[in-house]
Design a protein around this motif. Structure first.
Motif, PDB file in Angstrom:
ATOM      1  N   LEU A  88      69.249  78.513 -37.441  1.00 12.66           N
ATOM      2  CA  LEU A  88      69.026  79.324 -38.640  1.00 12.66           C
ATOM      3  C   LEU A  88      67.800  80.215 -38.468  1.00 12.66           C
ATOM      4  N   SER A  89      66.740  79.653 -37.910  1.00 14.84           N
ATOM      5  CA  SER A  89      65.492  80.421 -37.738  1.00 14.84           C
ATOM      6  C   SER A  89      65.724  81.613 -36.807  1.00 14.84           C
ATOM      7  N   ILE A  90      66.454  81.377 -35.737  1.00 11.60           N
ATOM      8  CA  ILE A  90      66.701  82.475 -34.781  1.00 11.60           C
ATOM      9  C   ILE A  90      67.488  83.594 -35.463  1.00 11.60           C
ATOM     10  N   PHE A  91      68.474  83.205 -36.263  1.00 12.43           N
ATOM     11  CA  PHE A  91      69.245  84.222 -36.991  1.00 12.43           C
ATOM     12  C   PHE A  91      68.345  85.014 -37.939  1.00 12.43           C
ATOM     13  N   ILE A  92      67.475  84.305 -38.635  1.00  5.40           N
ATOM     14  CA  ILE A  92      66.588  84.982 -39.595  1.00  5.40           C
ATOM     15  C   ILE A  92      65.653  85.951 -38.867  1.00  5.40           C
ATOM     16  N   PHE A  93      65.075  85.487 -37.764  1.00  4.97           N
ATOM     17  CA  PHE A  93      64.197  86.377 -36.987  1.00  4.97           C
ATOM     18  C   PHE A  93      64.978  87.595 -36.504  1.00  4.97           C
ATOM     19  N   ASN A  94      66.210  87.367 -36.106  1.00  2.00           N
ATOM     20  CA  ASN A  94      67.035  88.452 -35.565  1.00  2.00           C
ATOM     21  C   ASN A  94      67.279  89.533 -36.617  1.00  2.00           C
ATOM     22  N   TYR A  95      67.548  89.075 -37.852  1.00  9.23           N
ATOM     23  CA  TYR A  95      67.808  90.057 -38.910  1.00  9.23           C
ATOM     24  C   TYR A  95      66.515  90.670 -39.446  1.00  9.23           C
ATOM     25  N   ALA A  96      65.437  89.912 -39.408  1.00  8.77           N
ATOM     26  CA  ALA A  96      64.187  90.372 -40.033  1.00  8.77           C
ATOM     27  C   ALA A  96      63.461  91.411 -39.185  1.00  8.77           C
ATOM     28  N   MET A  97      63.657  91.387 -37.856  1.00  9.84           N
ATOM     29  CA  MET A  97      62.853  92.272 -37.005  1.00  9.84           C
ATOM     30  C   MET A  97      63.721  93.197 -36.170  1.00  9.84           C
ATOM     31  N   GLU A  98      63.455  94.467 -36.301  1.00  5.32           N
ATOM     32  CA  GLU A  98      64.110  95.469 -35.459  1.00  5.32           C
ATOM     33  C   GLU A  98      63.163  95.728 -34.293  1.00  5.32           C
ATOM     34  N   LEU A  99      63.534  95.308 -33.090  1.00  5.55           N
ATOM     35  CA  LEU A  99      62.602  95.401 -31.959  1.00  5.55           C
ATOM     36  C   LEU A  99      63.194  96.222 -30.818  1.00  5.55           C
ATOM     37  N   ASP A 100      62.318  97.016 -30.183  1.00 10.45           N
ATOM     38  CA  ASP A 100      62.784  97.714 -28.982  1.00 10.45           C
ATOM     39  C   ASP A 100      62.669  96.750 -27.799  1.00 10.45           C
ATOM     40  N   ARG A 119      60.914  96.514 -25.097  1.00  9.73           N
ATOM     41  CA  ARG A 119      59.590  96.082 -24.635  1.00  9.73           C
ATOM     42  C   ARG A 119      58.992  95.059 -25.624  1.00  9.73           C
ATOM     43  N   GLN A 120      59.141  95.359 -26.904  1.00 11.98           N
ATOM     44  CA  GLN A 120      58.624  94.424 -27.928  1.00 11.98           C
ATOM     45  C   GLN A 120      59.347  93.073 -27.845  1.00 11.98           C
ATOM     46  N   ARG A 121      60.657  93.152 -27.573  1.00 13.44           N
ATOM     47  CA  ARG A 121      61.421  91.903 -27.462  1.00 13.44           C
ATOM     48  C   ARG A 121      60.849  91.006 -26.374  1.00 13.44           C
ATOM     49  N   ALA A 122      60.543  91.621 -25.230  1.00 10.18           N
ATOM     50  CA  ALA A 122      60.005  90.838 -24.108  1.00 10.18           C
ATOM     51  C   ALA A 122      58.651  90.232 -24.476  1.00 10.18           C
ATOM     52  N   GLU A 123      57.853  91.000 -25.203  1.00  9.82           N
ATOM     53  CA  GLU A 123      56.517  90.508 -25.573  1.00  9.82           C
ATOM     54  C   GLU A 123      56.588  89.403 -26.628  1.00  9.82           C
ATOM     55  N   LEU A 124      57.530  89.564 -27.550  1.00  4.73           N
ATOM     56  CA  LEU A 124      57.564  88.613 -28.686  1.00  4.73           C
ATOM     57  C   LEU A 124      58.441  87.370 -28.449  1.00  4.73           C
ATOM     58  N   ALA A 125      59.334  87.453 -27.488  1.00  2.00           N
ATOM     59  CA  ALA A 125      60.290  86.346 -27.290  1.00  2.00           C
ATOM     60  C   ALA A 125      59.617  84.980 -27.137  1.00  2.00           C
ATOM     61  N   PRO A 126      58.597  84.855 -26.273  1.00  2.00           N
ATOM     62  CA  PRO A 126      57.994  83.511 -26.131  1.00  2.00           C
ATOM     63  C   PRO A 126      57.397  82.988 -27.442  1.00  2.00           C
ATOM     64  N   GLY A 127      56.770  83.901 -28.210  1.00  2.00           N
ATOM     65  CA  GLY A 127      56.164  83.480 -29.494  1.00  2.00           C
ATOM     66  C   GLY A 127      57.221  83.004 -30.471  1.00  2.00           C
ATOM     67  N   ILE A 128      58.276  83.813 -30.626  1.00  2.00           N
ATOM     68  CA  ILE A 128      59.346  83.443 -31.572  1.00  2.00           C
ATOM     69  C   ILE A 128      60.000  82.134 -31.133  1.00  2.00           C
ATOM     70  N   LEU A 129      60.286  82.061 -29.854  1.00  2.00           N
ATOM     71  CA  LEU A 129      60.940  80.843 -29.346  1.00  2.00           C
ATOM     72  C   LEU A 129      60.069  79.613 -29.579  1.00  2.00           C
ATOM     73  N   TRP A 130      58.781  79.730 -29.306  1.00  2.00           N
ATOM     74  CA  TRP A 130      57.900  78.565 -29.438  1.00  2.00           C
ATOM     75  C   TRP A 130      57.746  78.145 -30.902  1.00  2.00           C
ATOM     76  N   VAL A 131      57.685  79.137 -31.805  1.00  2.00           N
ATOM     77  CA  VAL A 131      57.628  78.801 -33.243  1.00  2.00           C
ATOM     78  C   VAL A 131      58.882  78.020 -33.634  1.00  2.00           C
ATOM     79  N   VAL A 132      60.027  78.521 -33.209  1.00  2.00           N
ATOM     80  CA  VAL A 132      61.302  77.859 -33.543  1.00  2.00           C
ATOM     81  C   VAL A 132      61.332  76.445 -32.951  1.00  2.00           C
ATOM     82  N   ILE A 133      60.901  76.332 -31.687  1.00  2.00           N
ATOM     83  CA  ILE A 133      60.973  75.029 -31.003  1.00  2.00           C
ATOM     84  C   ILE A 133      60.000  74.018 -31.625  1.00  2.00           C
ATOM     85  N   THR A 134      58.783  74.435 -31.927  1.00  2.00           N
ATOM     86  CA  THR A 134      57.814  73.464 -32.482  1.00  2.00           C
ATOM     87  C   THR A 134      58.182  73.051 -33.909  1.00  2.00           C
ATOM     88  N   PHE A 135      58.622  74.030 -34.718  1.00  2.00           N
ATOM     89  CA  PHE A 135      58.986  73.674 -36.097  1.00  2.00           C
ATOM     90  C   PHE A 135      60.206  72.745 -36.105  1.00  2.00           C
TER      91      PHE A 135
END
Lengths: 224, 239
Positions: free
Chosen positions: A35-47, A49-65
């Motif tokens: 659910l979190s991944i879907f929400i992040f996907n809809y909430a953020m429009e990323l190019d 380069r931004q995707r590559a930079e943000l992926a580890p952060g988003i993934l780690w937030v999802v994994i720890t929560f």
């Protein structure tokens, strides 16, 4: 030592069999993560380069929560019928109880990572099959489960455990969170190993220190 | 013949002193029934004796030699049957037995484990998950599980709870066998008459202090009751 390892194997077998039958932990963790991944996907429009930079952060937030939800449930079977007392009375060394639970929790985190990464990869159209990133997440998951299992064994005996565990756990995990995100970003953006090597070292050392501390204090936590 | 002595066991929760210098001595093959009102501290005492709770003060002597109540060696000599069943609900009766026997490093064959389950009347339920058991069946399995380690010291907190007439008779039979094998048994009960057939003596915990042990020695409950519950001790003060 042989007895200790055999006890460890028995305890892990019990945890995995229980989870296989009840699916208590995995259901909660996976539902939240997806659910979190879907929400992040809809909430953020990323190019790209931004995707590559943000992926580890988003993934780690999802994994720890999601992992915290799992940790909260990891001692439920022991709490429900008081079987924790029976374990304490039966095992030769109490640390084996903690270590077995930690390994079980770590295996659950691995299952979570193995399921979440391909889904994320698909939704964001991004290649995440990079060994360095997987290694970073696995090291992070080890530290997370080492610290989390010890705290979960303490909070499991309180009424406010669902609230108390994240409040206690996340401050302790700050170095891990930073290290996973920094190292992951370095790997995803193709930076030189030297620029993020220190973060990988921090992850490794943190995992070793937290595992050692948990080994040393678990007896005290349980009996006092 | 082994003798254990618990000397000066004390425990407080904050300002509330639950146990005050409690002494108790037992020997092989003896069963003592611990009586006391709700909140008298019976369960606290049993948890201390089983090594699950730290006492503020007190020591354990086995044949005159001092042991730590918190040592794994002592805990593994004990078996505890408490209010909760200590069973894993998603495992079958047989799996629970196998799991605990492995923890005690006692490799029983499947046949032996099934026999132990059959002895407690659980032949047909051995492969069912424990969550499908009735309370009485879980209590029977709890007894079988507790005795897997062939313990020297058996601690039972209200073991008759949830048992039907057959189950109670089975428990009495098991207790008698344990005594014959030389185990020491300390149990609590709100219904002392249920355990009367196998009890060697009663001791009452009141206001944090143990009374004198009243040995049965062929006496009837009516003869013992006045010494355990003297009329000048108001029940209300004992909680």
């Amino acid at each position: 030592m042989k007895n200790w390892l055999s006890t460890l194997k028995t305890l892990i077998w019990k945890d995995l069999l229980q989870e296989w039958r009840s699916k208590d932990m995995l259901t909660a963790m996976l539902a939240f993560a997806i659910l979190s991944i879907f929400i992040f996907n809809y909430a953020m429009e990323l190019d790209p380069r931004q995707r590559a930079e943000l992926a580890p952060g988003i993934l780690w937030v999802v994994i720890t929560f999601s992992g915290t939800l799992g940790l909260n449930r990891s001692f439920v079977a022991e709490q429900e019928q008081g079987s924790f007392d029976a374990l304490v009375m039966a095992v030769p060394g109490l640390a084996s109880i903690w270590f077995a639970k930690q390994i079980s929790n770590f295996l659950m985190m691995l299952v979570l990572i193995v399921i979440v990464l391909p889904i994320y990869s698909l939704l964001y159209n991004q290649n995440l099959f990079i060994p360095g990133l997987w290694l970073t997440l696995i090291l992070g998951a080890w530290s997370f489960s080492a610290a989390g299992t010890l705290l979960a064994s303490m909070t499991a005996q309180t009424r406010m455990r669902d609230l108390l565990l994240p409040v206690l756990l996340f401050p302790i995990l700050m170095p891990v969170n930073m290290a996973v995100v920094k190292a992951g970003t370095g790997i995803m953006t193709g930076a030189a190993l030297a620029s993020y090597q220190v973060w990988l070292s921090i992850l490794l050392v943190y995992g070793i220190i937290m595992t050692t501390i948990s080994f040393m204090v678990f007896d005290y936590v349980i009996l006092e | 013949m082994t003798q254990i002595e618990l000397q000066g066991i004390s425990k407080s929760y904050g300002r509330l002193a639950v146990l005050k210098n409690c002494d108790l001595a037992m020997q092989s093959g003896q069963l003592l029934c611990l009586l006391g009102n709700n909140g008298a501290g019976k369960t606290t005492f049993l948890r201390i004796v089983s090594g699950l709770l730290s006492a503020d003060k007190g020591k354990l002597l086995i044949d005159g030699e001092e042991w730590s109540l918190k040592s794994p060696e002592w805990r593994r000599k004990c078996a505890l049957v408490a209010h909760k069943t200590f069973l894993y609900q998603n495992l079958s009766g047989l799996e629970n037995m196998r799991f605990f026997s492995r923890l005690y490093q006692r490799e029983f064959s499947e046949e032996e484990l099934r026999k132990r389950l059959a002895d407690t009347g659980l032949t047909r339920s051995a492969d069912k998950q424990v969550r499908l058991y009735s309370r009485g069946m879980q209590q029977r399995l709890t007894l079988a599980r507790a005795l897997l380690s062939d313990p020297d010291f058996v601690i039972m907190d209200e073991p008759f709870t949830g048992l039907d007439k057959d189950g109670s008779a089975l428990l009495v039979r098991m207790l008698a066998e344990l005594k014959q094998q030389g185990a020491m048994i300390l149990m609590t009960s709100h219904d002392p008459q249920a355990a009367f057939a196998v009890t060697d003596g009663f001791v009452r915990l009141s206001m944090g202090v143990f009374g004198k042990v009243s040995l049965v020695d062929g006496k009837g409950w009516n003869e013992l009751e006045p010494s355990l519950y003297p009329q000048n001790t108001p029940e209300g003060q004992t909680a």
